[in-house]
Design an enzyme around this catalytic site. Structure first.
Site, PDB file in Angstrom:
ATOM      1  N   GLU A   1       4.186  -6.533   3.987  1.00 40.26           N
ATOM      2  CA  GLU A   1       3.619  -7.694   4.277  1.00 40.26           C
ATOM      3  C   GLU A   1       4.647  -8.333   5.562  1.00 40.26           C
ATOM      4  O   GLU A   1       5.745  -8.072   5.340  1.00 40.26           O
ATOM      5  CB  GLU A   1       3.819  -8.824   3.329  1.00 40.26           C
ATOM      6  CG  GLU A   1       3.141  -8.180   1.883  1.00 40.26           C
ATOM      7  CD  GLU A   1       1.921  -8.294   1.715  1.00 40.26           C
ATOM      8  OE1 GLU A   1       0.962  -8.965   2.861  1.00 40.26           O
ATOM      9  OE2 GLU A   1       1.132  -7.920   0.822  1.00 40.26           O
TER      10      GLU A   1
ATOM     11  N   GLY B   1      14.725 -12.040  -7.645  1.00 44.66           N
ATOM     12  CA  GLY B   1      16.057 -12.266  -6.979  1.00 44.66           C
ATOM     13  C   GLY B   1      16.856 -11.247  -6.579  1.00 44.66           C
ATOM     14  O   GLY B   1      18.164 -11.499  -6.386  1.00 44.66           O
TER      15      GLY B   1
ATOM     16  N   CYS C   1       0.758  -1.272   0.063  1.00 44.58           N
ATOM     17  CA  CYS C   1      -0.243  -0.206  -0.067  1.00 44.58           C
ATOM     18  C   CYS C   1       0.960   1.390   0.199  1.00 44.58           C
ATOM     19  O   CYS C   1       2.205   1.080   0.001  1.00 44.58           O
ATOM     20  CB  CYS C   1      -1.000  -0.107   1.249  1.00 44.58           C
ATOM     21  SG  CYS C   1      -1.735  -1.699   1.513  1.00 44.58           S
TER      22      CYS C   1
ATOM     23  N   ALA D   1      -4.948  -4.549  -2.347  1.00 43.19           N
ATOM     24  CA  ALA D   1      -5.155  -5.701  -1.678  1.00 43.19           C
ATOM     25  C   ALA D   1      -4.699  -7.280  -2.002  1.00 43.19           C
ATOM     26  O   ALA D   1      -4.722  -7.513  -3.151  1.00 43.19           O
ATOM     27  CB  ALA D   1      -6.673  -5.927  -1.771  1.00 43.19           C
ATOM     28  N   VAL D   2      -3.964  -7.749  -0.993  1.00 40.35           N
ATOM     29  CA  VAL D   2      -3.177  -8.877  -1.433  1.00 40.35           C
ATOM     30  C   VAL D   2      -3.675  -9.982  -0.322  1.00 40.35           C
ATOM     31  O   VAL D   2      -3.662 -10.999  -0.896  1.00 40.35           O
ATOM     32  CB  VAL D   2      -1.615  -8.373  -1.298  1.00 40.35           C
ATOM     33  CG1 VAL D   2      -0.968  -9.849  -1.359  1.00 40.35           C
ATOM     34  CG2 VAL D   2      -1.038  -7.481  -2.443  1.00 40.35           C
TER      35      VAL D   2
END
Length: 617
Positions: free
Chosen positions: A80, A380, A2, A52-53
């Site tokens: 997260e 990566g 967000c 939104a995840v």
């Protein structure tokens, strides 16, 4: 993922000035295209834009926590937290109740349980603000490696904050101005922690907490890299690296929206993709979706050089076939790279002139294409800084140089000569600024008693990359990906992995005589032999001479009649001399080339004009 923003003022009732808060939050719409929210109290306004995840129906922000009929704390959160399920279980045992399945609520309840110490318990990438209504204090918290950005601007009676500078600059109290110190950061390639380029603005340092109260602003660190003796043998070390990688990749697959991997055909991205594919198969979630970037005709015109040893495309094919990925190639041409709309979008995303030129434009185009089919991507990024992948890790001259090791390839590729020709080297006194920055950076390296001089030096080199160079790459990745609403996760930035590998002796990191020996050994069994053998090759840059010709034409326009603000900073005759060089003399792109230095001059001029940035002498 967000965008967050806010305003704290202890001398006025900001609840009556919500328009300023809404304007700040609106600049974060690209970071949060799904929803927006604003919470206001007498002395604080918190804004939020949501991508939104996790828990798509819940997790609405700003989020409040209440007891006895009154609000205790409010959070606006970005990122997260990958261990939120474990923390949720622990908090439930302590008597906390939850109304959503989101990690946001876990972080908010963790604050109520543990206060500022909650940061030490979080595993993830995050930047958030908590307003405690009981004490009227603001807490700004950033993850350990600085994956997610967070800026603040102290005012006479409080603070402005936001995920990006543009959120702060949308407020009337902040001005978009830059002085010589800011320009030194733009051109010096030193990446000073907390320095935000704009005057009066700071960045929350990775692994830090900034606390704002009526007494002012107080900063503290909750995490730094520490030196510890490594006692594991080689086999144990390789096994530990593999275990940590499997755990962190597995954790970062949590998503309620489509997820993919960014695959270049190099060791780093291929290892992440392969481990993710295994985990998804075990979970019954099907094949991993993957994406790569390439340029029209790149394989045919490719010429190996000191930076790029081979084109990516053949190795991407090998990786896809071996892993069984559902793959898409994003192939770009010069028209797309030179599209003014693309360059405008990148400059708006970065809030600063580009550093790597066409790399940033191609990255934007890649992310934009990926976002059409996925919302979350694994990357990566950061393996080179962690495992010692760059050529200058293995160059005795660069290692022994009394400056940042990435400055040697920059000098060899003509980047510093271009700055001197343009007059920027002398005007900005970059020699002294770089020397001072290097001295400050070395002073932060934790020593390990009994370590040999060679190992101690490589510990310094690693620390410089993990605290300075990595911040540029992470910021570039975050700002460009979030400008199209794509969340990019970086498993190699898991702090447990970083701590372990940082303290692994250099001799063990290069036990097979090559770069990234530990990573190669830890993941060889899931990769095709061609990628295991492949020499390090960075993110690609176009080698099409027509791109350079177009760049030269743009530079020439700066010397045309009319006033270009950048000419107040660079030497006109020096710019003419650089333009008089034959085509091809600028060298390849990337952060180490003269071509990139000139491209940054073009972007600097656009930044000063189109973005209303004022240069203050």
């Amino acid at each position: 993922m967000c965008g967050i923003s806010g305003w704290v003022s202890y001398s006025r009732d900001v609840s009556q000035e919500s328009e300023a808060g809404m304007a700040m939050a609106a600049t974060m719409s690209c970071r949060g295209p799904d929803a927006g929210g604003l919470w206001a109290d007498r002395h604080a306004v918190l804004g939020h834009r949501r991508l939104a995840v996790i828990d798509l129906a819940g997790g609405v922000q700003p989020m409040t926590a209440a007891s006895a009929g009154r609000i205790d704390a409010v959070i606006t959160y970005s990122g997260e937290v990958y261990n939120f399920q474990e923390l949720r279980t622990e908090l439930v045992a302590l008597g906390h109740h939850f109304e959503t399945a989101s990690d946001t609520e876990v972080v908010l309840q963790a604050y109520l349980a543990w206060g500022p110490a909650l940061a030490e318990r979080l595993n993830g990438m995050f930047a958030f603000a908590v307003w405690d209504t009981r004490t009227e204090e603001l807490l700004l918290v950033r993850d350990r490696m600085g994956v997610k950005p967070l800026f603040y601007f102290p005012t006479a009676d409080g603070v402005l904050f936001g995920s990006e500078p543009k959120a702060i600059l949308a407020h009337p109290l902040a001005r978009a101005s830059v002085d010589d110190d800011g320009l030194r950061e733009v051109f010096g390639l030193v990446m000073t922690p907390e320095h935000a380029v704009y005057r009066g603005m700071s960045e929350v340092r990775p692994g830090s907490v900034v606390r704002v109260s009526r007494q002012g602003v107080a900063k503290s660190r909750y995490w730094t890299l520490e030196s510890r003796e490594h006692t594991d043998d080689l086999d144990t070390t390789v096994a530990t690296v593999r275990d940590l990688l499997e755990d962190t990749v597995g954790r970062q697959l949590v998503s309620d929206v489509p997820l993919c991997s960014l695959l270049s055909g190099g060791l780093d991205s291929s290892a992440v993709t392969a481990l993710a594919a295994r985990a998804l198969t075990a979970q019954g979630r099907g094949a991993i979706r993957s994406f790569s970037v390439d340029f029209t005709g790149h394989a045919e015109r490719f010429r190996a050089n000191a930076v790029w040893d081979s084109p990516d495309a053949p190795y991407v094919v090998d990786a896809v076939r071996h892993i069984g990925a559902d793959h898409s190639d994003i192939v770009l041409d010069n028209a797309e790279l030179l599209d003014p709309a693309v360059r405008k979008a990148v400059l708006e995303a970065l809030d600063l002139p580009t550093v790597t030129g066409d790399m940033e434009y191609s990255l934007y185009l890649l992310f934009r294409a990926v976002r059409e089919r996925s919302t979350v991507a694994l990357s990566g990024e950061s393996a080179d800084e962690l495992f010692g992948g760059y050529s200058h890790f293995h160059d005795p001259e660069a290692v022994a140089a009394g400056t940042f090791p990435w400055h040697l390839p920059y000098r060899r590729a003509g980047g510093m000569d271009a700055l001197r020709e343009l007059g920027l080297w002398r005007r900005l006194e970059l020699e002294g600024y770089i020397a001072d920055s290097y001295r400050d950076a070395l002073a932060e390296v934790p020593e390990l008693p009994g370590e040999s001089p060679a190992e101690a030096r490589m510990r310094q080199i690693s620390h410089l990359h993990l605290t300075r160079f990595i911040t540029f790459l992470l910021d570039r990745k975050d700002r460009i990906s979030m400008s199209v609403g794509l969340e990019v996760r970086v498993p190699f930035c898991d702090h447990r992995l970083v701590e372990y590998v940082f303290n692994t002796p250099w001799a063990m990191k290069t036990f097979d005589g090559r770069e990234k020996s530990l990573l190669r050994a830890a993941t060889a069994d899931v990769l095709p032999e061609s990628i295991v053998r492949r020499k390090k090759s960075p993110y690609p840059s176009t080698q099409d001479v027509r791109y350079e010709q177009a760049l030269r034409e743009q530079l020439s326009t700066l010397l045309a009649p009319g006033h270009a603000p950048v000419l107040d900073l660079v030497d006109r005759d020096g710019l003419r001399r650089l333009l008089d060089r034959p085509a091809g003399s600028y060298g390849i792109g990337g952060p180490y080339s003269a071509r990139a230095a000139l491209e940054r001059v073009i972007d600097l001029n656009t930044w000063l004009t189109d973005h209303g940035v004022e240069y203050v002498r």
